[in-house]
Design a protein around this motif. Sequence first.
Motif, short mmCIF file in Angstrom:
data_model
loop_
_atom_site.label_atom_id
_atom_site.label_comp_id
_atom_site.label_asym_id
_atom_site.label_seq_id
_atom_site.Cartn_x
_atom_site.Cartn_y
_atom_site.Cartn_z
N TYR A 539 0.86 -1.21 -0.03
CA TYR A 539 0.05 -0.06 0.13
C TYR A 539 0.95 1.23 0.56
O TYR A 539 1.34 0.89 0.56
CB TYR A 539 -0.64 -0.22 1.42
CG TYR A 539 -1.81 0.86 1.72
CD1 TYR A 539 -2.91 1.68 0.76
CD2 TYR A 539 -0.81 2.41 2.67
CE1 TYR A 539 -3.62 2.69 0.60
CE2 TYR A 539 -1.81 3.22 2.46
CZ TYR A 539 -2.66 3.68 1.65
OH TYR A 539 -4.27 4.98 1.49
N ARG A 540 0.22 2.53 -0.75
CA ARG A 540 1.55 3.60 -0.85
C ARG A 540 0.66 3.95 0.01
O ARG A 540 -0.53 4.82 -0.84
CB ARG A 540 1.91 3.94 -2.25
CG ARG A 540 2.59 4.89 -2.15
CD ARG A 540 3.03 5.57 -3.69
NE ARG A 540 2.12 6.08 -4.38
CZ ARG A 540 1.92 5.92 -5.61
NH1 ARG A 540 3.47 6.38 -6.41
NH2 ARG A 540 1.20 6.88 -6.67
N THR A 541 0.76 5.15 0.43
CA THR A 541 -0.20 6.29 0.78
C THR A 541 0.24 7.99 -0.02
O THR A 541 0.46 7.55 -0.64
CB THR A 541 1.02 6.88 2.21
OG1 THR A 541 1.85 7.64 1.64
CG2 THR A 541 1.42 5.84 3.40
N ILE A 634 10.52 2.97 0.54
CA ILE A 634 9.97 3.85 0.09
C ILE A 634 10.01 3.56 -1.29
O ILE A 634 10.48 3.15 -2.39
CB ILE A 634 10.93 5.01 0.42
CG1 ILE A 634 12.36 4.46 -0.53
CG2 ILE A 634 10.78 5.22 2.12
CD1 ILE A 634 13.24 5.17 -0.63
N MET A 635 9.73 4.36 -2.09
CA MET A 635 9.69 4.99 -3.47
C MET A 635 10.63 5.69 -3.70
O MET A 635 10.62 6.90 -3.22
CB MET A 635 8.19 5.96 -3.56
CG MET A 635 6.91 5.43 -4.21
SD MET A 635 6.54 3.67 -5.28
CE MET A 635 6.75 4.71 -6.96
N VAL A 636 11.41 5.38 -4.87
CA VAL A 636 12.88 6.16 -4.61
C VAL A 636 12.06 6.87 -6.71
O VAL A 636 11.98 5.79 -8.17
CB VAL A 636 14.24 5.63 -5.78
CG1 VAL A 636 15.39 5.97 -6.39
CG2 VAL A 636 14.94 4.81 -4.30
N PHE A 658 11.66 1.47 -7.21
CA PHE A 658 11.08 2.78 -8.50
C PHE A 658 10.05 3.10 -9.56
O PHE A 658 9.19 2.86 -9.75
CB PHE A 658 12.31 2.17 -10.14
CG PHE A 658 13.67 2.26 -9.08
CD1 PHE A 658 14.62 3.54 -8.73
CD2 PHE A 658 13.91 0.47 -9.03
CE1 PHE A 658 16.07 2.54 -7.98
CE2 PHE A 658 15.38 0.54 -8.63
CZ PHE A 658 16.49 1.12 -7.93
N GLY A 659 10.14 4.79 -9.16
CA GLY A 659 8.43 5.08 -9.14
C GLY A 659 9.30 5.91 -10.57
O GLY A 659 9.22 7.00 -11.08
N THR A 660 9.34 5.28 -11.98
CA THR A 660 10.03 5.79 -13.14
C THR A 660 8.29 6.38 -13.50
O THR A 660 10.15 7.44 -14.61
CB THR A 660 9.82 4.93 -14.55
OG1 THR A 660 8.82 3.59 -14.45
CG2 THR A 660 11.41 3.18 -13.81
N ASN A 661 8.13 6.47 -13.72
CA ASN A 661 7.41 7.88 -14.05
C ASN A 661 7.78 9.38 -14.16
O ASN A 661 8.04 10.22 -14.73
CB ASN A 661 5.60 7.38 -14.23
CG ASN A 661 4.81 6.66 -14.16
OD1 ASN A 661 5.82 5.78 -15.01
ND2 ASN A 661 3.82 6.26 -13.42
N ASP A 662 7.86 9.40 -12.40
CA ASP A 662 8.26 10.34 -11.76
C ASP A 662 9.41 10.71 -12.21
O ASP A 662 10.43 11.58 -12.21
CB ASP A 662 7.79 11.18 -10.53
CG ASP A 662 6.31 11.15 -10.37
OD1 ASP A 662 6.03 11.84 -10.95
OD2 ASP A 662 5.65 10.31 -9.89
N VAL A 708 9.70 -2.07 -9.04
CA VAL A 708 9.86 -1.43 -9.64
C VAL A 708 8.13 -1.36 -10.51
O VAL A 708 7.94 -2.50 -10.30
CB VAL A 708 10.78 -1.15 -11.30
CG1 VAL A 708 10.12 -2.38 -12.01
CG2 VAL A 708 9.87 0.08 -12.07
N CYS A 709 7.33 -0.34 -9.98
CA CYS A 709 6.47 0.41 -10.52
C CYS A 709 6.24 1.34 -10.95
O CYS A 709 4.87 1.60 -11.67
CB CYS A 709 5.66 0.44 -9.06
SG CYS A 709 5.82 1.78 -8.25
N GLY A 710 6.89 2.00 -12.17
CA GLY A 710 5.94 2.96 -12.78
C GLY A 710 6.25 2.35 -14.15
O GLY A 710 6.33 0.70 -13.89
N GLN A 711 5.79 3.13 -15.22
CA GLN A 711 5.53 2.34 -15.89
C GLN A 711 6.57 0.86 -17.12
O GLN A 711 6.98 0.12 -18.10
CB GLN A 711 5.11 3.55 -17.41
CG GLN A 711 5.01 3.08 -18.66
CD GLN A 711 3.81 2.12 -18.64
OE1 GLN A 711 2.39 2.17 -18.05
NE2 GLN A 711 3.05 1.43 -19.73
C1 LIG Z 1 4.60 4.66 -10.37
C2 LIG Z 1 4.43 6.13 -10.43
O1 LIG Z 1 4.75 6.62 -8.65
C3 LIG Z 1 5.77 6.55 -10.66
O2 LIG Z 1 6.34 5.78 -11.89
O3 LIG Z 1 6.12 7.69 -10.69
#
Ligand SMILES: CC(=O)C(=O)O
Length: 761
Positions: A539-541, A634-636, A658-662, A708-711
């Motif tokens: 779960y991400r806040t 944490i999200m990187v 990794f939030g690769t989108n951001d 990794v959870c970005g695109q």
């Molecule tokens: C998934 C997400 O938050 C991002 O890739 O920035």
Amino acid sequence: MKLIAWLDELTNEDVDIAGGKGASLGEMWNAKLPVPPAFVTTAVAYRYFIEETNLKNTIKHILEGLDVNDSKKLIKASEDVRKAIETVEMPEDLKLSIVESYNKLGDGEDIFVAVRSSATAEDLPDASFAGQQETFLNMKGNDEVLDAVRKCYSSLFTPRAIFYREQKGFDHFEVALCAVVQKMADADEAGVMFTVNPINQNHDQMVVEAAWGYGEGVVSGTVSPDTYLIAKGAEKITDINVASKDTMFIKNEEGKTEEIKTPAEKVDLQVLNETKILKLAQVGKLIEKHYAQPMDIEWVYEGDELYMVQARPITTLDKEGAKKTTAEEQYDAEILLKGIGASPGTMSGEVKLILDLDQIGDVVDGDILVTKMTTPDMVPGMKKAAAIITDDGGLTCHAAIISRELGTPCVVGTKKATQILKNGETVTVDGEKGIIYSGAVAKKQNNMEQGQQQVIYESNPIITATDIKVNVSMPEVAERAAATGADGVGLLRAEHMILGTGVHPSKILNEQGSEALVEVFIEGIKKVADAFYPRPVTYRTLDAPTDEFMGLEGGQDEPHEQNPMMGWRGIRRGLDQPEILSCELKAIKRLREDGYRNLNIMIPLVTNVDEIRKVKAIGKEVGLNMRTDIEFGIMVETPAAALIIDDIVKEGVDFVSFGTNDLTQYVIAIDRNNEFVAKYYMENHPAVLKLIEHVIKICRENDVKTSVCGQAGSRPAIVEKLVEWGITSISSNIDAVKTIRSVVARTEQKIILDSIRNAKK
Ligand SMILES: CC(=O)C(=O)O
Ligand SMILES: Nc1ncnc2c1ncn2[C@@H]1O[C@H](COP(=O)(O)OP(=O)(O)OP(=O)(O)O)[C@@H](O)[C@H]1O
Ligand SMILES: [Mg+2]
């Protein structure tokens, strides 16, 4: 004993001698079609090889009593078998025959060859079994060729192939592997050709897909190729669709095949000119005529020389469609608009223009929703729509993410859909290619259910050491996400749980009290935790951008920001509004007490260590001790987090994702919602990849898990790199889970192979 066969000795009837690929190349050769010269090591040679070397007994011994459902043991067994095959000394006479033939092929010179697997039972009923063996391009010299032949042999014993044969009760030694040793065509351009349009099954059309360099990228799907449509009778090109070809396969200076970034001037350049397309179509017609059935062909252009490297019947046409359809005018239909294909699938319906949020209630089942950009308030309408088109946005905008999750075709970044498309007009949306046609090209579907892409269950589970997880934004899709067979949820977004209520969280807090807000979170999280139990759910806040929360009831106090992407969002906002963050943490705590031990927690948009410390303190206040009671990460997704990863690790986290989108938007200064710069958006920019590689390295040294959870986690070419660097898990979009699982499996196998190869050296 015939160990070697040359193409002129082979026809289609010789699958038992030369395998499917070898036989079909022989057939084409003898039909005087342009095929690069080749010889094939026969099935007899393979059987001789495994018997003469005693490998047959060794393999039997390794596989005896193996429990194929125990993945560790299966992988180990596969490794042992493959190692045995790749390291054994080849019988002298076989070796000599191959070396002599190679010599003859090159007229005495060491030439570059492709060594290609050709199995005698490639067309087993389960299609997914085909194409599992390996092909090695640009091999040179006796040693490399002999090695490659043995590696083709050993590719009959991947974990997946062993599993499959055991499950079906097939004898492991029934299939034989033949190796086609073929002169390389030095590809300037390559691709595939279908002599019948496989999309609308129109027999009067041919489709050519083309990319720069070798055809590997087109075949494996890592490069999106140009597509040309040809009217067969008139030999006329009727549609040209030029794709952005980000990467290409070339032969590098060491003579090895390598995937490189396409030189900028060629990325958006049309690959084949008209002459080359028409020449190709002509040969395609000859091949179709020769085989008297629709064919799927792999071709290569070396300069102006055209070569055919594979031809097989198209097996996916259905009987009804195999007759002529009236689809021609439909596919030849006028193209109204092009944009970025953001969620695959093709759907037709009536345009419903939504220029104002108040109109969203007008969308009825099966409409094509057309708007400037979707917002979270539009989700109820998006769920009814058969397809979605927007003016703005890139591949990671709101419309794109939600459509993929809903399985609804979507085209974003058209710049002018709301101006060009008229309310009530019928259009067809191709969400893969990003094209909008006038009229109904595909069958009209009236409700979402039918329109949804099928989530396909893996019937033969592919076993990967890297976990393959899935991203979930809306609790309502939890079941669909769980049905992908993913190993868990790598990212459960909180935003939609709030947006679904239509009320701003501060308003809920002020008017109904904190207990009501805790309940909102519990309800959303529980749906997903239930669907996946006992698989882990992260779960991400809340990562609430002001522009998205503004539309909520009570959202009028949201600040009006110039650039919300760099604004009051992520954990910094969470810490500014601890009363909301506490409610989220309380919800998690209660759920864990109710037995949902599969929940983990992750915080977004971290930029410094202090934020982590503060979240831990708030956790303690509500009785949730991070890392002792629950896994915490944490999200990187900011360059800052990546660059201070040492300090973050020291402060203490269990995992990073990794939030690769951001991360991409912040590293290369591209607002991910701005369609004017969407074409420059590159998750595989070397700077982004460098940061990721660095973080994985530091985390591995410190036993911190990475994900990794970005695109980028849904993009095969990037995922391959991540696995090579040692990432612990990948979290993809629902529609990509299946593909990513096989990409990861292949990559892992390659890594194992490489390590064996190195050990040998
Ligand atoms: C998934 C997400 O938050 C991002 O890739 O920035
Ligand atoms: N002789 C060759 N010269 C140039 N390119 C080649 C040659 N042989 C193969 N290739 C390229 O490599 C690609 C893959 O080769 P191959 O067909 O052997 O493997 P595959 O498609 O993985 O196997 P399968 O057809 O069994 O699924 C071809 O599409 C082609 O682009
Ligand atoms: Mg993000």
